[in-house]
Design a protein around this motif. Sequence first.
Motif, mmCIF file in Angstrom:
data_model
loop_
_atom_site.group_PDB
_atom_site.id
_atom_site.type_symbol
_atom_site.label_atom_id
_atom_site.label_comp_id
_atom_site.label_asym_id
_atom_site.label_seq_id
_atom_site.Cartn_x
_atom_site.Cartn_y
_atom_site.Cartn_z
ATOM 1 N N VAL A 164 0.865 -1.187 0.000
ATOM 2 C CA VAL A 164 0.000 0.000 0.000
ATOM 3 C C VAL A 164 0.896 1.230 0.000
ATOM 4 O O VAL A 164 1.727 1.381 0.903
ATOM 5 C CB VAL A 164 -0.924 0.016 1.232
ATOM 6 C CG1 VAL A 164 -1.836 1.241 1.188
ATOM 7 C CG2 VAL A 164 -1.748 -1.265 1.309
ATOM 8 N N PRO A 165 0.763 2.108 -0.981
ATOM 9 C CA PRO A 165 1.624 3.289 -1.022
ATOM 10 C C PRO A 165 1.497 4.151 0.227
ATOM 11 O O PRO A 165 0.394 4.335 0.752
ATOM 12 C CB PRO A 165 1.120 4.045 -2.261
ATOM 13 C CG PRO A 165 0.469 3.006 -3.110
ATOM 14 C CD PRO A 165 -0.139 2.030 -2.145
ATOM 15 N N LYS A 166 2.619 4.657 0.678
ATOM 16 C CA LYS A 166 2.635 5.482 1.879
ATOM 17 C C LYS A 166 1.732 6.698 1.731
ATOM 18 O O LYS A 166 1.061 7.116 2.685
ATOM 19 C CB LYS A 166 4.077 5.920 2.171
ATOM 20 C CG LYS A 166 4.269 6.636 3.498
ATOM 21 C CD LYS A 166 5.756 6.928 3.715
ATOM 22 C CE LYS A 166 6.002 7.648 5.030
ATOM 23 N NZ LYS A 166 7.454 7.921 5.228
ATOM 24 N N ASP A 167 1.692 7.297 0.537
ATOM 25 C CA ASP A 167 0.853 8.476 0.320
ATOM 26 C C ASP A 167 -0.627 8.160 0.502
ATOM 27 O O ASP A 167 -1.393 9.003 0.997
ATOM 28 C CB ASP A 167 1.088 9.045 -1.082
ATOM 29 C CG ASP A 167 2.434 9.755 -1.216
ATOM 30 O OD1 ASP A 167 3.054 10.032 -0.159
ATOM 31 O OD2 ASP A 167 2.861 10.027 -2.350
ATOM 32 N N VAL A 168 -1.046 6.962 0.106
ATOM 33 C CA VAL A 168 -2.444 6.574 0.281
ATOM 34 C C VAL A 168 -2.765 6.408 1.767
ATOM 35 O O VAL A 168 -3.822 6.829 2.242
ATOM 36 C CB VAL A 168 -2.756 5.277 -0.493
ATOM 37 C CG1 VAL A 168 -4.188 4.824 -0.237
ATOM 38 C CG2 VAL A 168 -2.535 5.480 -1.983
ATOM 39 N N ILE A 169 -1.835 5.801 2.501
ATOM 40 C CA ILE A 169 -2.037 5.642 3.944
ATOM 41 C C ILE A 169 -2.132 7.009 4.615
ATOM 42 O O ILE A 169 -2.957 7.226 5.506
ATOM 43 C CB ILE A 169 -0.902 4.808 4.562
ATOM 44 C CG1 ILE A 169 -0.856 3.411 3.945
ATOM 45 C CG2 ILE A 169 -1.082 4.710 6.086
ATOM 46 C CD1 ILE A 169 0.339 2.593 4.357
ATOM 47 N N LYS A 170 -1.291 7.944 4.174
ATOM 48 C CA LYS A 170 -1.358 9.301 4.726
ATOM 49 C C LYS A 170 -2.725 9.937 4.482
ATOM 50 O O LYS A 170 -3.269 10.622 5.346
ATOM 51 C CB LYS A 170 -0.258 10.166 4.124
ATOM 52 C CG LYS A 170 1.132 9.910 4.682
ATOM 53 C CD LYS A 170 2.137 10.907 4.100
ATOM 54 C CE LYS A 170 3.500 10.776 4.748
ATOM 55 N NZ LYS A 170 4.467 11.746 4.191
ATOM 56 N N GLU A 171 -3.282 9.715 3.292
ATOM 57 C CA GLU A 171 -4.615 10.238 3.013
ATOM 58 C C GLU A 171 -5.640 9.653 3.979
ATOM 59 O O GLU A 171 -6.500 10.366 4.514
ATOM 60 C CB GLU A 171 -5.021 9.896 1.579
ATOM 61 C CG GLU A 171 -4.311 10.674 0.498
ATOM 62 C CD GLU A 171 -4.823 10.302 -0.884
ATOM 63 O OE1 GLU A 171 -5.921 9.704 -0.976
ATOM 64 O OE2 GLU A 171 -4.133 10.603 -1.866
ATOM 65 N N VAL A 172 -5.544 8.347 4.183
ATOM 66 C CA VAL A 172 -6.500 7.658 5.055
ATOM 67 C C VAL A 172 -6.422 8.190 6.487
ATOM 68 O O VAL A 172 -7.439 8.550 7.089
ATOM 69 C CB VAL A 172 -6.255 6.136 5.024
ATOM 70 C CG1 VAL A 172 -7.031 5.437 6.138
ATOM 71 C CG2 VAL A 172 -6.639 5.567 3.662
ATOM 72 N N VAL A 173 -5.224 8.244 7.044
ATOM 73 C CA VAL A 173 -5.114 8.657 8.443
ATOM 74 C C VAL A 173 -5.413 10.151 8.601
ATOM 75 O O VAL A 173 -5.933 10.575 9.647
ATOM 76 C CB VAL A 173 -3.738 8.293 9.045
ATOM 77 C CG1 VAL A 173 -3.561 6.783 9.073
ATOM 78 C CG2 VAL A 173 -2.596 8.949 8.308
ATOM 79 N N SER A 174 -5.120 10.936 7.577
ATOM 80 C CA SER A 174 -5.450 12.365 7.654
ATOM 81 C C SER A 174 -6.956 12.568 7.725
ATOM 82 O O SER A 174 -7.449 13.402 8.498
ATOM 83 C CB SER A 174 -4.876 13.115 6.443
ATOM 84 O OG SER A 174 -3.465 13.134 6.473
ATOM 85 N N LEU A 175 -7.688 11.805 6.922
ATOM 86 C CA LEU A 175 -9.144 11.868 6.994
ATOM 87 C C LEU A 175 -9.645 11.392 8.362
ATOM 88 O O LEU A 175 -10.511 12.006 8.968
ATOM 89 C CB LEU A 175 -9.762 11.005 5.898
ATOM 90 C CG LEU A 175 -9.843 11.578 4.493
ATOM 91 C CD1 LEU A 175 -10.318 10.503 3.523
ATOM 92 C CD2 LEU A 175 -10.770 12.776 4.451
ATOM 93 N N ALA A 176 -9.079 10.269 8.812
ATOM 94 C CA ALA A 176 -9.535 9.685 10.078
ATOM 95 C C ALA A 176 -9.304 10.617 11.260
ATOM 96 O O ALA A 176 -10.084 10.632 12.219
ATOM 97 C CB ALA A 176 -8.830 8.348 10.314
ATOM 98 N N MET A 177 -8.260 11.394 11.203
ATOM 99 C CA MET A 177 -7.945 12.281 12.319
ATOM 100 C C MET A 177 -8.897 13.461 12.427
ATOM 101 O O MET A 177 -8.777 14.272 13.346
ATOM 102 C CB MET A 177 -6.496 12.752 12.206
ATOM 103 C CG MET A 177 -5.488 11.649 12.519
ATOM 104 S SD MET A 177 -3.764 12.143 12.303
ATOM 105 C CE MET A 177 -3.591 13.378 13.597
ATOM 106 N N ARG A 178 -9.876 13.527 11.522
ATOM 107 C CA ARG A 178 -10.965 14.493 11.687
ATOM 108 C C ARG A 178 -12.020 13.966 12.641
ATOM 109 O O ARG A 178 -12.999 14.660 12.930
ATOM 110 C CB ARG A 178 -11.600 14.791 10.329
ATOM 111 C CG ARG A 178 -10.674 15.440 9.314
ATOM 112 C CD ARG A 178 -10.146 16.774 9.797
ATOM 113 N NE ARG A 178 -11.207 17.702 10.117
ATOM 114 C CZ ARG A 178 -11.023 18.871 10.733
ATOM 115 N NH1 ARG A 178 -9.795 19.243 11.087
ATOM 116 N NH2 ARG A 178 -12.044 19.661 10.998
ATOM 117 N N ALA A 179 -11.843 12.752 13.149
ATOM 118 C CA ALA A 179 -12.800 12.180 14.105
ATOM 119 C C ALA A 179 -12.904 13.068 15.335
ATOM 120 O O ALA A 179 -11.908 13.659 15.778
ATOM 121 C CB ALA A 179 -12.360 10.777 14.502
#
Length: 226
Positions: free
Chosen positions: A21-36
Amino acid sequence: MQYDDVVMGRRSTRGFLDKPVPKDVIKEVVSLAMRAPSSFNTQPWNMTVVTGEPLDEIRKGNVERNVGGVPHSREIRVRHSYDDGDHRTRQIEVAKQLFGVMGIERHDKEGRHDWVLRGFRQFDAPVSIVITYDKSVHGDDVAPFDCGGLSNAIVNAAWSRGLGCVINSQGIMQTPVVREHAKIADDQIIMICIAMGYPDESFPANAVVTNRKPIEDAVSFVGFEN
Protein backbone atom coordinates in the motif's frame (compact mmCIF):
# COMPACT_ATOMS: atom_id res chain seq x y z
CA MET A 1 -17.60 7.46 -3.09
CA GLN A 2 -20.68 8.85 -1.36
CA TYR A 3 -20.70 8.58 2.43
CA ASP A 4 -23.70 6.23 2.40
CA ASP A 5 -21.92 3.97 -0.09
CA VAL A 6 -18.88 3.74 2.18
CA VAL A 7 -20.87 2.96 5.32
CA MET A 8 -23.25 0.50 3.71
CA GLY A 9 -20.63 -1.17 1.52
CA ARG A 10 -17.77 -1.53 3.98
CA ARG A 11 -17.08 -4.94 5.44
CA SER A 12 -14.27 -6.48 7.43
CA THR A 13 -11.45 -7.79 5.26
CA ARG A 14 -9.64 -10.94 6.33
CA GLY A 15 -7.88 -11.85 3.09
CA PHE A 16 -5.46 -9.45 1.40
CA LEU A 17 -3.59 -9.25 -1.86
CA ASP A 18 0.18 -9.50 -1.70
CA LYS A 19 0.41 -5.90 -2.82
CA PRO A 20 2.07 -3.03 -0.97
CA VAL A 21 0.00 0.00 0.00
CA PRO A 22 1.62 3.29 -1.02
CA LYS A 23 2.64 5.48 1.88
CA ASP A 24 0.85 8.48 0.32
CA VAL A 25 -2.44 6.57 0.28
CA ILE A 26 -2.04 5.64 3.94
CA LYS A 27 -1.36 9.30 4.73
CA GLU A 28 -4.61 10.24 3.01
CA VAL A 29 -6.50 7.66 5.06
CA VAL A 30 -5.11 8.66 8.44
CA SER A 31 -5.45 12.36 7.65
CA LEU A 32 -9.14 11.87 6.99
CA ALA A 33 -9.53 9.69 10.08
CA MET A 34 -7.94 12.28 12.32
CA ARG A 35 -10.97 14.49 11.69
CA ALA A 36 -12.80 12.18 14.11
CA PRO A 37 -14.25 14.00 17.12
CA SER A 38 -12.66 13.66 20.54
CA SER A 39 -13.54 14.90 24.01
CA PHE A 40 -12.60 18.58 24.32
CA ASN A 41 -10.55 18.06 21.12
CA THR A 42 -7.91 16.29 23.22
CA GLN A 43 -7.02 13.92 20.36
CA PRO A 44 -5.32 11.44 22.72
CA TRP A 45 -4.48 9.01 19.92
CA ASN A 46 -1.26 8.18 18.15
CA MET A 47 -0.70 5.73 15.33
CA THR A 48 2.28 3.61 14.33
CA VAL A 49 2.00 2.30 10.78
CA VAL A 50 4.02 -0.89 10.33
CA THR A 51 4.88 -2.89 7.23
CA GLY A 52 7.66 -5.09 5.84
CA GLU A 53 10.14 -6.87 8.09
CA PRO A 54 9.04 -5.21 11.37
CA LEU A 55 5.48 -6.40 10.78
CA ASP A 56 6.73 -9.90 9.91
CA GLU A 57 8.61 -9.98 13.21
CA ILE A 58 5.50 -8.92 15.11
CA ARG A 59 3.52 -11.69 13.45
CA LYS A 60 6.21 -14.26 14.21
CA GLY A 61 6.61 -13.27 17.85
CA ASN A 62 2.88 -13.00 18.46
CA VAL A 63 2.24 -16.46 17.04
CA GLU A 64 5.17 -18.13 18.80
CA ARG A 65 4.32 -16.71 22.22
CA ASN A 66 0.58 -17.36 21.94
CA VAL A 67 1.03 -20.92 20.70
CA GLY A 68 3.69 -21.44 23.37
CA GLY A 69 1.20 -20.61 26.10
CA VAL A 70 2.51 -17.19 27.09
CA PRO A 71 -0.40 -15.30 28.71
CA HIS A 72 -1.58 -12.34 26.69
CA SER A 73 -0.43 -8.91 27.78
CA ARG A 74 -2.96 -6.67 26.06
CA GLU A 75 -3.07 -3.30 27.77
CA ILE A 76 -6.81 -2.76 27.52
CA ARG A 77 -9.45 -4.84 29.23
CA VAL A 78 -10.96 -7.50 26.96
CA ARG A 79 -13.88 -9.86 27.30
CA HIS A 80 -12.83 -13.33 26.23
CA SER A 81 -16.36 -14.59 25.62
CA TYR A 82 -20.02 -13.76 26.03
CA ASP A 83 -21.89 -16.31 28.10
CA ASP A 84 -25.44 -15.83 26.85
CA GLY A 85 -27.96 -13.35 25.52
CA ASP A 86 -28.03 -11.37 22.31
CA HIS A 87 -24.29 -10.60 22.43
CA ARG A 88 -23.43 -14.27 22.46
CA THR A 89 -25.99 -15.00 19.73
CA ARG A 90 -24.46 -12.42 17.41
CA GLN A 91 -20.94 -13.65 18.21
CA ILE A 92 -21.92 -17.20 17.25
CA GLU A 93 -23.76 -15.98 14.16
CA VAL A 94 -20.73 -14.27 12.64
CA ALA A 95 -18.52 -17.24 13.49
CA LYS A 96 -20.95 -19.53 11.64
CA GLN A 97 -20.94 -17.19 8.67
CA LEU A 98 -17.15 -17.07 8.48
CA PHE A 99 -16.57 -20.78 9.07
CA GLY A 100 -19.34 -21.62 6.62
CA VAL A 101 -17.88 -19.71 3.68
CA MET A 102 -14.37 -20.93 4.56
CA GLY A 103 -15.55 -24.54 4.62
CA ILE A 104 -14.48 -25.07 8.23
CA GLU A 105 -16.71 -27.70 9.82
CA ARG A 106 -17.56 -27.79 13.51
CA HIS A 107 -15.34 -30.85 14.07
CA ASP A 108 -12.45 -29.45 11.99
CA LYS A 109 -9.96 -28.66 14.74
CA GLU A 110 -7.13 -28.05 12.29
CA GLY A 111 -9.19 -25.60 10.26
CA ARG A 112 -10.30 -23.71 13.35
CA HIS A 113 -6.74 -23.59 14.65
CA ASP A 114 -5.53 -22.22 11.32
CA TRP A 115 -8.18 -19.50 11.53
CA VAL A 116 -6.96 -18.49 14.99
CA LEU A 117 -3.39 -18.32 13.70
CA ARG A 118 -4.56 -16.03 10.90
CA GLY A 119 -5.83 -13.65 13.56
CA PHE A 120 -2.51 -13.82 15.42
CA ARG A 121 -0.81 -12.89 12.12
CA GLN A 122 -3.18 -9.98 11.51
CA PHE A 123 -4.56 -11.96 8.58
CA ASP A 124 -1.27 -11.47 6.71
CA ALA A 125 -2.20 -7.90 5.80
CA PRO A 126 0.63 -5.83 4.28
CA VAL A 127 0.03 -2.95 6.72
CA SER A 128 -0.81 -2.73 10.40
CA ILE A 129 -1.87 0.48 12.11
CA VAL A 130 -1.22 0.21 15.83
CA ILE A 131 -3.38 2.70 17.71
CA THR A 132 -2.08 3.94 21.04
CA TYR A 133 -3.00 6.69 23.44
CA ASP A 134 -1.04 8.72 25.94
CA LYS A 135 -0.33 6.96 29.23
CA SER A 136 -0.97 10.27 31.01
CA VAL A 137 -4.72 9.77 30.44
CA HIS A 138 -4.78 6.02 31.13
CA GLY A 139 -7.50 4.86 33.50
CA ASP A 140 -10.07 7.20 32.03
CA ASP A 141 -12.62 5.59 29.70
CA VAL A 142 -12.82 8.70 27.54
CA ALA A 143 -9.47 8.17 25.78
CA PRO A 144 -10.31 4.61 24.62
CA PHE A 145 -13.73 5.89 23.57
CA ASP A 146 -12.08 8.55 21.43
CA CYS A 147 -9.72 5.97 19.93
CA GLY A 148 -12.76 3.87 19.02
CA GLY A 149 -14.05 6.81 17.02
CA LEU A 150 -10.69 7.07 15.29
CA SER A 151 -10.74 3.35 14.46
CA ASN A 152 -14.15 3.66 12.85
CA ALA A 153 -12.95 6.65 10.84
CA ILE A 154 -9.87 4.73 9.66
CA VAL A 155 -11.77 1.72 8.31
CA ASN A 156 -14.27 3.94 6.50
CA ALA A 157 -11.61 6.24 5.05
CA ALA A 158 -9.63 3.20 3.91
CA TRP A 159 -12.69 1.71 2.21
CA SER A 160 -13.24 4.96 0.34
CA ARG A 161 -9.73 4.52 -1.10
CA GLY A 162 -10.24 0.91 -2.18
CA LEU A 163 -8.58 -0.56 0.91
CA GLY A 164 -9.95 -3.18 3.27
CA CYS A 165 -9.41 -3.35 7.02
CA VAL A 166 -10.20 -5.49 10.01
CA ILE A 167 -9.95 -4.22 13.57
CA ASN A 168 -7.88 -6.89 15.27
CA SER A 169 -6.92 -7.29 18.92
CA GLN A 170 -5.43 -10.77 18.38
CA GLY A 171 -2.50 -9.20 16.58
CA ILE A 172 -1.36 -7.21 19.63
CA MET A 173 -1.83 -9.85 22.31
CA GLN A 174 1.89 -9.98 23.04
CA THR A 175 2.67 -6.38 23.93
CA PRO A 176 6.47 -6.73 24.35
CA VAL A 177 6.74 -8.02 20.78
CA VAL A 178 4.69 -5.13 19.40
CA ARG A 179 6.63 -2.54 21.39
CA GLU A 180 9.99 -3.91 20.32
CA HIS A 181 9.42 -4.16 16.59
CA ALA A 182 7.04 -1.21 16.15
CA LYS A 183 9.29 0.93 18.37
CA ILE A 184 6.40 2.15 20.51
CA ALA A 185 7.43 4.38 23.39
CA ASP A 186 6.71 3.51 27.00
CA ASP A 187 4.54 6.58 27.42
CA GLN A 188 1.93 5.02 25.12
CA ILE A 189 -0.84 2.53 25.90
CA ILE A 190 -1.33 0.03 23.08
CA MET A 191 -5.05 -0.16 22.43
CA ILE A 192 -5.75 -1.97 19.16
CA CYS A 193 -4.40 -2.64 15.70
CA ILE A 194 -6.05 -2.37 12.33
CA ALA A 195 -4.90 -4.72 9.57
CA MET A 196 -5.06 -2.98 6.21
CA GLY A 197 -4.46 -3.79 2.56
CA TYR A 198 -6.08 -4.34 -0.80
CA PRO A 199 -8.86 -6.92 -0.46
CA ASP A 200 -8.45 -10.29 -2.15
CA GLU A 201 -11.88 -10.64 -3.72
CA SER A 202 -11.35 -14.38 -4.19
CA PHE A 203 -10.99 -14.93 -0.42
CA PRO A 204 -14.36 -16.33 0.72
CA ALA A 205 -14.53 -14.60 4.12
CA ASN A 206 -14.32 -11.20 2.45
CA ALA A 207 -17.80 -11.73 1.04
CA VAL A 208 -19.36 -12.02 4.49
CA VAL A 209 -21.74 -9.18 5.34
CA THR A 210 -22.67 -9.26 8.99
CA ASN A 211 -26.23 -8.61 10.08
CA ARG A 212 -27.22 -5.53 12.04
CA LYS A 213 -29.97 -5.52 14.61
CA PRO A 214 -33.02 -3.47 13.61
CA ILE A 215 -33.26 0.14 14.64
CA GLU A 216 -36.23 -0.71 16.87
CA ASP A 217 -33.96 -2.85 19.05
CA ALA A 218 -31.30 -0.18 19.46
CA VAL A 219 -32.98 3.22 19.44
CA SER A 220 -35.55 4.86 21.69
CA PHE A 221 -37.22 8.11 20.60
CA VAL A 222 -38.37 10.36 23.43
CA GLY A 223 -40.46 13.52 23.09
CA PHE A 224 -41.47 13.02 19.47
CA GLU A 225 -45.16 13.34 18.49
CA ASN A 226 -45.09 10.33 16.16
